[in-house]
Motif scaffolding. Sequence first.
Motif, PDB file in Angstrom:
ATOM      1  N   CYS A  25       0.856  -1.110   0.293  1.00 37.13           N
ATOM      2  CA  CYS A  25       0.292   0.392   0.338  1.00 37.13           C
ATOM      3  C   CYS A  25       0.537   1.306   0.175  1.00 37.13           C
ATOM      4  N   GLU A  49      -6.926   3.912  -0.276  1.00 39.16           N
ATOM      5  CA  GLU A  49      -7.371   1.933   0.208  1.00 39.16           C
ATOM      6  C   GLU A  49      -6.984   2.550   2.493  1.00 39.16           C
ATOM      7  N   PRO A  50      -7.095   1.778   2.509  1.00 35.72           N
ATOM      8  CA  PRO A  50      -6.832   2.459   3.880  1.00 35.72           C
ATOM      9  C   PRO A  50      -4.547   1.515   4.543  1.00 35.72           C
ATOM     10  N   CYS A  51      -4.034   1.926   4.573  1.00 35.43           N
ATOM     11  CA  CYS A  51      -2.488   1.633   4.904  1.00 35.43           C
ATOM     12  C   CYS A  51      -2.095   1.609   6.050  1.00 35.43           C
ATOM     13  N   ALA A  52      -1.433   0.747   7.051  1.00 33.01           N
ATOM     14  CA  ALA A  52      -0.935   0.757   8.107  1.00 33.01           C
ATOM     15  C   ALA A  52       0.115   1.798   7.604  1.00 33.01           C
ATOM     16  N   GLN A  53       0.612   1.749   6.752  1.00 28.44           N
ATOM     17  CA  GLN A  53       1.789   2.472   6.908  1.00 28.44           C
ATOM     18  C   GLN A  53       1.919   3.991   6.462  1.00 28.44           C
ATOM     19  N   GLU A  54       3.068   5.096   6.986  1.00 26.86           N
ATOM     20  CA  GLU A  54       2.475   6.786   6.594  1.00 26.86           C
ATOM     21  C   GLU A  54       3.687   6.328   5.990  1.00 26.86           C
ATOM     22  N   ASP A  66      -8.944  13.101   6.655  1.00 21.42           N
ATOM     23  CA  ASP A  66      -9.948  12.400   7.515  1.00 21.42           C
ATOM     24  C   ASP A  66     -10.422  13.747   8.095  1.00 21.42           C
ATOM     25  N   PRO A  84      -1.118   7.124   9.004  1.00 21.45           N
ATOM     26  CA  PRO A  84      -1.626   5.653   9.035  1.00 21.45           C
ATOM     27  C   PRO A  84      -3.056   5.349   8.720  1.00 21.45           C
ATOM     28  N   GLY A  85      -3.658   4.893   8.300  1.00 20.19           N
ATOM     29  CA  GLY A  85      -5.114   4.177   8.047  1.00 20.19           C
ATOM     30  C   GLY A  85      -6.394   5.224   7.751  1.00 20.19           C
ATOM     31  N   ALA A  86      -5.501   6.469   6.939  1.00 20.70           N
ATOM     32  CA  ALA A  86      -5.972   7.367   6.201  1.00 20.70           C
ATOM     33  C   ALA A  86      -6.597   7.019   5.296  1.00 20.70           C
ATOM     34  N   LYS A  87      -7.889   7.428   5.647  1.00 19.56           N
ATOM     35  CA  LYS A  87      -9.343   6.776   4.488  1.00 19.56           C
ATOM     36  C   LYS A  87      -9.999   8.142   3.762  1.00 19.56           C
TER      37      LYS A  87
END
Length: 635
Positions: free
Chosen positions: A32, A84-89, A106, A143-146
């Motif tokens: 991602c 798309e959500p991603c666990a990385q910055e 967000d 991380p996790g931005a939608k």
Amino acid sequence: MRGLSGFWKNVLAVLALLLGVAAQAFAAAPDCADTRHLAQALRTLGSTSAAAGLAQTAEVSLPDTLPRAQLGGTMQLHYRLILEPCAQERALLIPRAGVGYTALVDGLSAQRLGPLPDGTQQPQDASAPVHNPRVPMLLRVPPGAKSLEFRMQGLAFLGFGLPVLHLGSAHDMAPVHAGMYRRVIEWTLDGGHLITVFALLGLWVWSRRPQDRGLMWFLIASAVWVVRGHFGTLTELPINTNGYELAVALQVVLMAPATLAATLHILRRWHPRWAVWLGGSTAFCTLLLAAALLLPAQAHALRSLAYAITVAWLVLAFLLALRHRKALPGWRGTLVVCGYVALLFGIGKDYLYVMGALTVRDDALSMLVWGYLALLLCLLVVLTDHALHAVDRIRKLNVELDQRVGERTREIVHLYAQRETEQLAYADTQARQQERERLVREIHDGIGGQLTTALRAVERGCYTPLRLGQSLQECLDDLRLVMDTSSSHERLDAALAAWRHRWDTRLELLGVALRWQVQDPLDDGLGAPAVLHLLRVLQEAVTNVLKHAQATVVDVQVDVQDAHLVLRVHDNGQGGAPAAPSAQAQGRGLASMQQRALALGGSLLLHSAPGHGTTVTVRAPLPVSAPVRAAPPPA
């Protein structure tokens, strides 16, 4: 063995199938944090004006072209992109936008990433939420931005809203952003620094030739250009979008008349009416931009009109440079024309960018900036060359002027010396003539009269030998007085010394002691006629002492008191002479002394008491140039 071989074949086939499925699954699920290009967004286009109607929402491809009818200062844009959500910055690279914008991740304000000295990026606290659309921007995506949102409001810088965005890891995006920032912003700032250096050179040349108006207008244009370069590359807008875009437009408007004025002075086509036209058009364009600030709905049209007037002035400057290029010697006229060609090319290309006829690349440069830089450099070269040649001509003229002044000075000195010699010769001749006339007059009035009287008395038999001897002695004394006061003995102290030398022995033979007290030195400054008057007063006073006083001592004192020369003659005789005798009673001697004192501008005082002798005092003012000394105390 055959059955075993078939078994292993089946196992190998199953393993191959599993590996293929795993490879497909791995390929279908990429990392991602890989670099992605975001080219689709949901756009909401509206206006702050109540008459504009409802906002329009549609999915658009980036970069999206904005309707020209809504490019005014009331335009409102809102873009939304789903991530798309991603666990990385990750980091979001925005090359440039068409309008000043505020970025949200967000629903929260996006954090800008700034470069460190080693090239890496670190988060920066944004002091203002509106970013400059001209500056490439790198934003932090946690991380996790939608979702991503961009809010824009006000005048457009270009004809589109949001460009294609680039999303990836900060490690991958940082060098791309640094290179883009260097080409788009730092090169512009470097051009401003270059112009600053050359402007300082021009300022030094102008300080030596402040009458060069072409250099003055060039310095004004350069100063506006440098300010515009720094103001246009701010990372965040210090004011609202409309005010910022109109301020940039005002700086462009101010550059045009200054550049045209410098060109007219270079071409030697300046006339006072140009000042009226340029000043009037500049004031009109400024009023248009001020009206655009007050009427945001018409801001785009008013700014376009101001730009059109500015471009018209620049086109006129180009045509004048093209027509009168031969007014400048050699390559200078052609260089000015080339500078205007570069500027007009930059204006044309940037206009096509704004109109959407050309696609704006991520690292595309503003050709207007570089075209104007090329024009300023061309003007500076021509102006500096002209100024240096003028300074060299002035230096040569100064050398020639110094030579002519030296020659003329020598002529004047020679003429002055010749004139002074002639004047001195004339003055000497006049002095000799005046001295000769004075001597003739003194001999005629004094000795001549006495000899004539004695001659008539001898002819009539009235003089005894003793009286005749006295008369001749008086004539001889008078002659010696005239000789003592001639031009070679006109100082009073020298004349007094000569008189004392003659009379000291004579008085001693007659039994009269002469006591002499004369101030030394005696700087009287009197001329020969005044010295003669004083000596005759002295001689007449001493003669009267010998004839009438029956004295044994005569005191003679000469000194300076209160800017006056004082002569005192005192005897110890019988005294009793009248203090102010009448003209008939006082005799010829006293009357003569009185007249001579008046001729000196002074006074004569006679004091005589029975048994206490007689004192004759003469006070005569000294000339202004003569030094005044106090009389020394009596010994």
